[in-house]
Design a protein around this motif. Structure first.
Motif, PDB file in Angstrom:
ATOM      1  N   HIS A 285       5.114   6.813 -28.627  1.00  0.00           N
ATOM      2  CA  HIS A 285       6.306   6.020 -28.962  1.00  0.00           C
ATOM      3  C   HIS A 285       7.193   6.859 -29.865  1.00  0.00           C
ATOM      4  CE1 HIS A 285       8.221   2.558 -31.476  1.00  0.00           C
ATOM      5  NE2 HIS A 285       9.026   2.938 -30.483  1.00  0.00           N
ATOM      6  N   GLU A 286       8.436   7.053 -29.427  1.00  0.00           N
ATOM      7  CA  GLU A 286       9.397   7.840 -30.202  1.00  0.00           C
ATOM      8  C   GLU A 286      10.788   7.230 -30.026  1.00  0.00           C
ATOM      9  OE1 GLU A 286       8.164  12.389 -29.662  1.00  0.00           O
ATOM     10  OE2 GLU A 286       8.217  11.264 -27.780  1.00  0.00           O
ATOM     11  N   GLN A 287      11.736   7.721 -30.803  1.00  0.00           N
ATOM     12  CA  GLN A 287      13.144   7.331 -30.626  1.00  0.00           C
ATOM     13  C   GLN A 287      13.707   8.111 -29.445  1.00  0.00           C
ATOM     14  OE1 GLN A 287      15.486   5.313 -31.577  1.00  0.00           O
ATOM     15  NE2 GLN A 287      14.167   4.089 -32.894  1.00  0.00           N
ATOM     16  N   CYS A 288      13.254   7.739 -28.275  1.00  0.00           N
ATOM     17  CA  CYS A 288      13.712   8.435 -27.075  1.00  0.00           C
ATOM     18  C   CYS A 288      13.427   7.572 -25.857  1.00  0.00           C
ATOM     19  CB  CYS A 288      13.023   9.795 -26.947  1.00  0.00           C
ATOM     20  SG  CYS A 288      11.266   9.688 -26.681  1.00  0.00           S
ATOM     21  N   GLY A 289      13.854   8.073 -24.722  1.00  0.00           N
ATOM     22  CA  GLY A 289      13.532   7.453 -23.448  1.00  0.00           C
ATOM     23  C   GLY A 289      12.626   8.385 -22.668  1.00  0.00           C
ATOM     24  N   TYR A 290      11.783   7.827 -21.791  1.00  0.00           N
ATOM     25  CA  TYR A 290      10.806   8.626 -21.049  1.00  0.00           C
ATOM     26  C   TYR A 290      11.017   8.510 -19.545  1.00  0.00           C
ATOM     27  CZ  TYR A 290       8.170   8.651 -25.424  1.00  0.00           C
ATOM     28  OH  TYR A 290       7.785   8.804 -26.732  1.00  0.00           O
ATOM     29  N   ARG A 291      10.628   9.579 -18.868  1.00  0.00           N
ATOM     30  CA  ARG A 291      10.506   9.530 -17.419  1.00  0.00           C
ATOM     31  C   ARG A 291       9.255  10.309 -17.038  1.00  0.00           C
ATOM     32  NH1 ARG A 291      14.418  12.205 -12.718  1.00  0.00           N
ATOM     33  NH2 ARG A 291      13.104  11.589 -10.953  1.00  0.00           N
ATOM     34  N   VAL A 292       8.379   9.678 -16.278  1.00  0.00           N
ATOM     35  CA  VAL A 292       7.160  10.345 -15.813  1.00  0.00           C
ATOM     36  C   VAL A 292       7.374  10.759 -14.365  1.00  0.00           C
ATOM     37  CG1 VAL A 292       4.706  10.089 -15.323  1.00  0.00           C
ATOM     38  CG2 VAL A 292       5.660   9.098 -17.405  1.00  0.00           C
ATOM     39  N   PHE A 293       7.208  12.058 -14.094  1.00  0.00           N
ATOM     40  CA  PHE A 293       7.428  12.574 -12.742  1.00  0.00           C
ATOM     41  C   PHE A 293       6.169  12.455 -11.883  1.00  0.00           C
ATOM     42  CE2 PHE A 293      10.532  14.745 -15.397  1.00  0.00           C
ATOM     43  CZ  PHE A 293      11.691  14.533 -14.684  1.00  0.00           C
ATOM     44  N   ALA A 294       5.030  12.818 -12.464  1.00  0.00           N
ATOM     45  CA  ALA A 294       3.815  12.813 -11.648  1.00  0.00           C
ATOM     46  C   ALA A 294       2.568  12.877 -12.515  1.00  0.00           C
ATOM     47  CB  ALA A 294       3.818  13.999 -10.679  1.00  0.00           C
ATOM     48  N   PHE A 295       1.507  12.264 -11.987  1.00  0.00           N
ATOM     49  CA  PHE A 295       0.164  12.444 -12.519  1.00  0.00           C
ATOM     50  C   PHE A 295      -0.590  13.326 -11.525  1.00  0.00           C
ATOM     51  CE2 PHE A 295       1.510   8.633 -14.669  1.00  0.00           C
ATOM     52  CZ  PHE A 295       0.890   8.699 -15.912  1.00  0.00           C
ATOM     53  N   SER A 296      -1.546  14.088 -12.028  1.00  0.00           N
ATOM     54  CA  SER A 296      -2.355  14.936 -11.143  1.00  0.00           C
ATOM     55  C   SER A 296      -3.258  14.056 -10.283  1.00  0.00           C
ATOM     56  CB  SER A 296      -3.201  15.910 -11.971  1.00  0.00           C
ATOM     57  OG  SER A 296      -4.041  15.201 -12.867  1.00  0.00           O
ATOM     58  N   ASP A 297      -3.782  14.652  -9.210  1.00  0.00           N
ATOM     59  CA  ASP A 297      -4.623  13.883  -8.286  1.00  0.00           C
ATOM     60  C   ASP A 297      -5.847  13.292  -8.976  1.00  0.00           C
ATOM     61  OD1 ASP A 297      -2.840  14.530  -6.361  1.00  0.00           O
ATOM     62  OD2 ASP A 297      -4.142  15.917  -5.263  1.00  0.00           O
ATOM     63  N   ASN A 298      -6.359  14.007  -9.983  1.00  0.00           N
ATOM     64  CA  ASN A 298      -7.535  13.498 -10.695  1.00  0.00           C
ATOM     65  C   ASN A 298      -7.175  12.576 -11.856  1.00  0.00           C
ATOM     66  OD1 ASN A 298      -6.545  15.281 -12.602  1.00  0.00           O
ATOM     67  ND2 ASN A 298      -8.142  16.832 -12.272  1.00  0.00           N
ATOM     68  N   ARG A 299      -5.874  12.299 -12.008  1.00  0.00           N
ATOM     69  CA  ARG A 299      -5.355  11.391 -13.051  1.00  0.00           C
ATOM     70  C   ARG A 299      -5.643  11.893 -14.468  1.00  0.00           C
ATOM     71  NH1 ARG A 299      -3.657   9.946  -8.751  1.00  0.00           N
ATOM     72  NH2 ARG A 299      -3.480   7.820  -7.969  1.00  0.00           N
TER      73      ARG A 299
ATOM     74  N   TYR B 160       7.823  -5.225 -21.718  1.00  0.00           N
ATOM     75  CA  TYR B 160       6.886  -4.408 -20.949  1.00  0.00           C
ATOM     76  C   TYR B 160       7.287  -4.403 -19.481  1.00  0.00           C
ATOM     77  CZ  TYR B 160       3.953  -4.333 -25.081  1.00  0.00           C
ATOM     78  OH  TYR B 160       3.471  -4.130 -26.357  1.00  0.00           O
ATOM     79  N   ARG B 161       7.574  -3.220 -18.977  1.00  0.00           N
ATOM     80  CA  ARG B 161       8.010  -3.059 -17.601  1.00  0.00           C
ATOM     81  C   ARG B 161       7.199  -1.958 -16.916  1.00  0.00           C
ATOM     82  NH1 ARG B 161       9.257  -7.304 -18.531  1.00  0.00           N
ATOM     83  NH2 ARG B 161      11.309  -8.294 -18.603  1.00  0.00           N
ATOM     84  N   ILE B 162       7.222  -1.965 -15.584  1.00  0.00           N
ATOM     85  CA  ILE B 162       6.476  -0.967 -14.815  1.00  0.00           C
ATOM     86  C   ILE B 162       6.991   0.432 -15.127  1.00  0.00           C
ATOM     87  CG2 ILE B 162       6.034  -0.097 -12.485  1.00  0.00           C
ATOM     88  CD1 ILE B 162       4.379  -2.494 -13.133  1.00  0.00           C
ATOM     89  N   LEU B 163       6.075   1.360 -15.312  1.00  0.00           N
ATOM     90  CA  LEU B 163       6.431   2.771 -15.492  1.00  0.00           C
ATOM     91  C   LEU B 163       6.345   3.432 -14.119  1.00  0.00           C
ATOM     92  CD1 LEU B 163       6.935   5.161 -17.523  1.00  0.00           C
ATOM     93  CD2 LEU B 163       4.478   5.549 -17.403  1.00  0.00           C
ATOM     94  N   TYR B 164       7.488   3.780 -13.562  1.00  0.00           N
ATOM     95  CA  TYR B 164       7.503   4.309 -12.199  1.00  0.00           C
ATOM     96  C   TYR B 164       7.063   5.769 -12.174  1.00  0.00           C
ATOM     97  CZ  TYR B 164       9.902   0.020 -11.042  1.00  0.00           C
ATOM     98  OH  TYR B 164      10.218  -1.312 -10.876  1.00  0.00           O
ATOM     99  N   SER B 165       6.157   6.081 -11.265  1.00  0.00           N
ATOM    100  CA  SER B 165       5.653   7.451 -11.110  1.00  0.00           C
ATOM    101  C   SER B 165       5.015   7.550  -9.725  1.00  0.00           C
ATOM    102  CB  SER B 165       4.622   7.783 -12.194  1.00  0.00           C
ATOM    103  OG  SER B 165       3.414   7.082 -11.952  1.00  0.00           O
ATOM    104  N   ASN B 166       4.305   8.638  -9.489  1.00  0.00           N
ATOM    105  CA  ASN B 166       3.655   8.820  -8.191  1.00  0.00           C
ATOM    106  C   ASN B 166       2.384   7.982  -8.050  1.00  0.00           C
ATOM    107  OD1 ASN B 166       2.339  10.448 -10.137  1.00  0.00           O
ATOM    108  ND2 ASN B 166       1.404  11.674  -8.516  1.00  0.00           N
TER     109      ASN B 166
END
Length: 895
Positions: A553-567, A507-513
């Motif tokens: 959860h899938e057989q892939c890697g993820y990158r999160v670019f942004a969450f909206s201001d209201n989350r 478990y590691r930090i998911l980097y995003s805005n």
């Protein structure tokens, strides 16, 4: 034949026909791929903007690419805008503004209604600057000097209502801050020789907080919109705080009242997070304000001498004009209540202050790197010593020697966490008592990177955050998070309840805005769950009770670019070996997923491939893993050519999409698979002092395992490496003849001269790479003479029987060109098959598109000749002499 059989037969034939229509990637196809630039999510989360940019175009050229607007409500692209910039959403995403530049270079501002796309020209002289949460625009405009009308140059603030079209001009504005969702304003305003600080409703009327002559008034202010409090100073002499809640102003510090030692002067004033203390930097008065004497010497231009001195702080290649001009002063703490001034740190100290809060503490921390400055040439990071200091007495104490990572402070400023690189544990420093206690002793697993294989000390897995009350800190091991009570009154617990280690999930930090380090009691922390067995990924949430919830959860890697201001919504991408990282829009729980882009639909036309993790026992008797890339339609009964390519470790890249691009160094795995190759990328873990042997134990054992499994076949196995793995490939071909050909790029072939070299790009001597990091020798040349010689493959070049294609450019900024050339010259003298490619003027990698095309063609022709048995290209047969350069590339195969 019944209808079902006919239908199945037809489906199989159609599938076979479609597969037959697919074709291998070629050089031209590699130039047809696109990337996604400037992806952004609107504040409410409804809209997404992005650009689809050909990979051949540089990032500076992407401004000419149209910007696409995607509406998540309809799930479709709603607008496409060309030559636009500076997108700003406002009015709850009902409108946006953007700029365009006309042919004359004028900037034009448009306002766009959403989702209709109705466009309105901004006709006003000031820039359009919508205020968040309000239907107004507020921006400054400069009024030029008009001597005829006796008007001096000044700035006006134009506040324009977008709803009623009412306009207010605040003349002679000096500084302003709009707050309370655009309802209120605070500003400094000049009128003649007077200056006023005013505040009130955005359109007035305003109250006066402070007024006076300009020379006794502030030129700026800092303001906290949440507390409605701020501060300012007058000529760096009088420092004040103000509060709009009660319309109050308090003097915090009068510099003239500070009991500065005789012949000393204050250089800098830094207000701490504790209202009772001010940090001062104080130096010798005689050294202040002295300008450097004007250069009167006459320079001798008849020659230029560069003198290298053995005990200078930096070698000449690192020196700049400002190298020895850094101004620093002793640090003092001034007590605003008792008016005591205490010298707490010497001139060379760097204060490590809590940046969120500084509570009622007695001790602070500072670091000193002075004893180690010269070591930057043989260490990756300059170490430093850590001292604690009693702020009441100024007495310092050494509490950490040769540390690599700065201490991290708790939210309240009471505790600092310090990772000891020698003992490999976490210590807490108590700023009230000055005590240091090992707080990771109760964690039964290592808190440092267990597979770190470089000579430098292993780094910590890290601190993912703190509770907002400052009572607890979270520390990571290889899988889980641990919760530590900083006051020591509670037992350390596994916050994630051992679920990570039990299921082999890291478990590691998911980097995003919305990255956070401070967690509120009701917090749900987004984390990335890396499944270590198959390297698939999950996006999870952990609540403050330690419950882990998997969102996707899938057989892939993820990158999160942004969450909206209201989350409520987010913009993200998923990828694996066959899935380009297109944009996706979804709720913040990763439901209601909508695909936003399809950047590379042409992929369907080409043969692709798959990847899997394979495992075997290496020659050290350890389990070894690697990636095996297989061509589309792989048939285990057939024989395929194999390229073995590696660097350090690769299994963590299993779910990376490898875009089929022209080669800038090594072969592109996707391109190779598409053209019928198997690509094998074994992980290499190193033993300090014998990196070449470690490579042999991992790679050759893996190749033999492939042969035993019937995946690879002798006579069809090639090898490739670049830079660090260029050294590794060179070493391997001196130790084994298992490879039928090898392509070696920018290699270090002689560890002795490599160690004593300088990186042309940074000007940094290369010692650090050998003693501390990648080259993994872990000792100086003179402390390990025999090992350096043994790890220098050029000495054993006479043992190379493998045909080589050597790639090294004469402007290489990382590895000296002479290293690769030496290998070529050795092969030439020994009269062994070898070709050397030098793209003149290029560096460590080939960057020009034309050269990349050429290199991709030649590299694959080399492998095809030796591994596929194709005809020899003329450039291999005849060479390219000076008279033919640029006229005859000789790609054609010998008839």
């Amino acid at each position: 034949m019944n209808k079902l059989i006919v239908l199945v037969a037809f489906t199989l034939m159609a599938s076979y026909s479609f597969a037959q229509q697919k074709r291998p990637l070629d050089v031209e196809a590699c130039t047809s791929w696109n990337r996604i630039d400037n992806s952004k999510l609107s504040p409410t989360g409804r809209y997404v903007t992005y650009k689809i940019v050909p990979t051949e175009r540089g990032y500076s050229d992407s401004d000419k690419i149209p910007t696409v607007l995607f509406d998540s409500k309809t799930g479709k692209k709603c607008l496409e805008l060309s030559n636009v910039d500076n997108f700003k959403y406002f009015n709850q995403d009902k409108q946006l503004s953007y700029t365009q530049t006309d042919t004359a270079g004028n900037t034009i501002i448009y306002i766009l209604d959403l989702p209709s796309g109705k466009k309105t020209l901004w006709k006003h002289p000031e820039s359009f600057a919508p205020v968040n949460g309000a239907q107004i625009s507020a921006s400054q405009i400069n009024i030029a000097e008009d001597k005829a009308k006796n008007i001096k140059s000044h700035d006006n603030l134009i506040i324009r209502s977008l709803k009623s079209k009412d306009t207010l001009c605040v003349e002679n504005i000096v500084r302003y801050d709009i707050f309370n969702a655009g309802k209120n304003i605070l500003f400094l305003q000049d009128k003649g020789e007077m200056r006023q600080m005013k505040y009130g409703p955005i359109m007035g009327p305003y109250k006066v907080l402070l007024k006076g002559k300009k020379n006794v008034m502030p030129a700026y202010f800092n303001f906290d919109q949440k507390t409605l409090a701020g501060k300012f100073d007058i000529k760096d002499s009088l420092y004040c705080r103000f509060n709009l809640k009660d319309n109050s102003i308090d003097t915090v510090l009068c510099v003239n009242e500070i009991p500065v030692p005789e012949n000393m002067k204050i250089a800098r004033i830094n207000f701490t997070k504790n209202p009772n203390y001010v940090m001062l930097e104080i130096g010798d008065k005689d050294k202040f304000g002295k300008k450097r004497k004007k250069e009167t010497r006459t320079k001798d231009d008849s020659f230029e001498l560069e003198l290298w001195t053995w005990d200078e702080v930096e070698v000449p290649t690192l020196q700049t004009a400002s190298t020895y001009q850094r101004s620093a002063y002793d640090k003092y703490m001034y007590n605003l209540k008792t008016h005591e001034l205490v010298n707490i740190a010497p001139v060379e100290a760097n204060m490590n202050l809590p940046y969120r809060a500084l509570g009622d503490v007695n001790y602070l921390i500072y670091t000193v790197e002075t004893p180690y400055l010269k070591e930057k040439e043989w260490r990756e990071k300059i170490p430093f010593d850590i001292y604690s200091v009693d702020i009441h007495t100024g007495i310092s104490k050494l509490i950490g020697k040769e540390y690599r990572e700065q201490p991290k402070w708790s939210p309240t400023g009471r505790w600092a966490m310090m990772y000891d690189p020698h003992a490999k544990n976490w210590n807490k420093f108590d700023a009230k008592t000055g005590e240091i206690i090992n707080v990771s002793a109760d964690i039964p697993y290592p808190v440092y990177d267990e597979i770190y294989d470089k000579p430098a000390s292993a780094p910590a897995y890290g601190i993912p955050g703190w509770t907002s009350d400052g009572k607890y800190v979270f520390v990571m091991d290889g899988y889980d998070w641990w919760k530590i009570a900083l006051d020591g009154k509670e037992k350390t617990i596994c916050f994630t309840r051992g679920y990570g280690r039990k299921n082999q999930i890291s478990y590691r930090i998911l980097y995003s805005n919305i990255d956070k380090e401070i967690y509120e009691p009701n917090e749900k922390i987004y984390v990335l769950g890396i499944h270590m067995k198959d390297m698939s990924q999950a996006i999870c949430q952990i609540d403050m009770k330690g419950n882990v919830r998997t969102l996707i959860h899938e057989q892939c890697g993820y990158r999160v670019f942004a969450f909206s201001d209201n989350r409520k919504y987010c913009l993200w991408a998923r990828q694996n070996v066959s899935t380009f990282p297109d944009l996706y829009h979804s709720t913040a729980s990763f439901t209601d997923i909508k695909r936003v882009t399809d950047a590379n639909p042409q992929q369907k036309q080409y043969l692709w491939g798959s990847v899997k993790i394979v495992e075997w026992k290496n020659y050290e008797g350890k389990q070894n893993r690697g990636l095996l890339y297989l061509p589309e339609g792989y048939d285990s009964k057939k024989t395929y050519p194999v390229i073995v390519q590696f660097y350090e470790t690769h299994t963590e890249e299993k779910n990376h999409y490898i875009m089929p691009l022209l080669s800038s160094a090594m072969a592109n795995a996707t391109y190779a698979m598409s053209n019928g190759y198997i690509m094998f990328m074994p992980d290499v873990h190193f033993t300090i002092g014998t990196p070449g042997q470690s490579t042999y134990d991992a790679v050759v054992s893996g190749v033999n395992w492939l042969i035993d499994q019937g995946i690879a076949h002798k006579g069809k196995i090639g090898l490739q490496g670049h830079s660090w793995s260029g050294f590794q490939t060179t070493y391997l071909v001196t130790k084994t003849d298992i490879f039928d050909c090898a392509q070696i790029g920018a290699p270090i072939t002689d560890m002795v001269t490599g160690y004593l070299g300088i990186r042309n790009g940074s000007g940094l001597p290369r010692y650090f790479m050998y003693e501390d990091t990648q080259s993994r020798m872990g000792a100086t040349l003179w402390d390990a003479k025999e090992k350096y010689k043994a790890m220098s493959p050029i000495v054993d070049a006479d043992k190379i029987h493998t045909p080589l294609l050597i790639f090294h450019n004469d402007n290489d900024e990382a590895v000296a060109y002479e290293q690769g050339r030496a290998l070529y010259l050795a092969m030439r003298r020994l009269q062994r098959p070898a070709w050397m490619v030098n793209y003149k003027g290029e560096g460590h990698f080939v960057l020009k598109t034309a050269a990349q095309k050429d290199w991709t063609i030649r590299m694959m022709q080399f492998f095809d000749y030796y591994l596929k048995g194709t005809k020899e290209p003329r450039w291999m047969k005849e060479g390219i002499q000076l008279k033919d350069r640029g006229y005859d590339q000789k790609y054609d195969l010998v008839k």
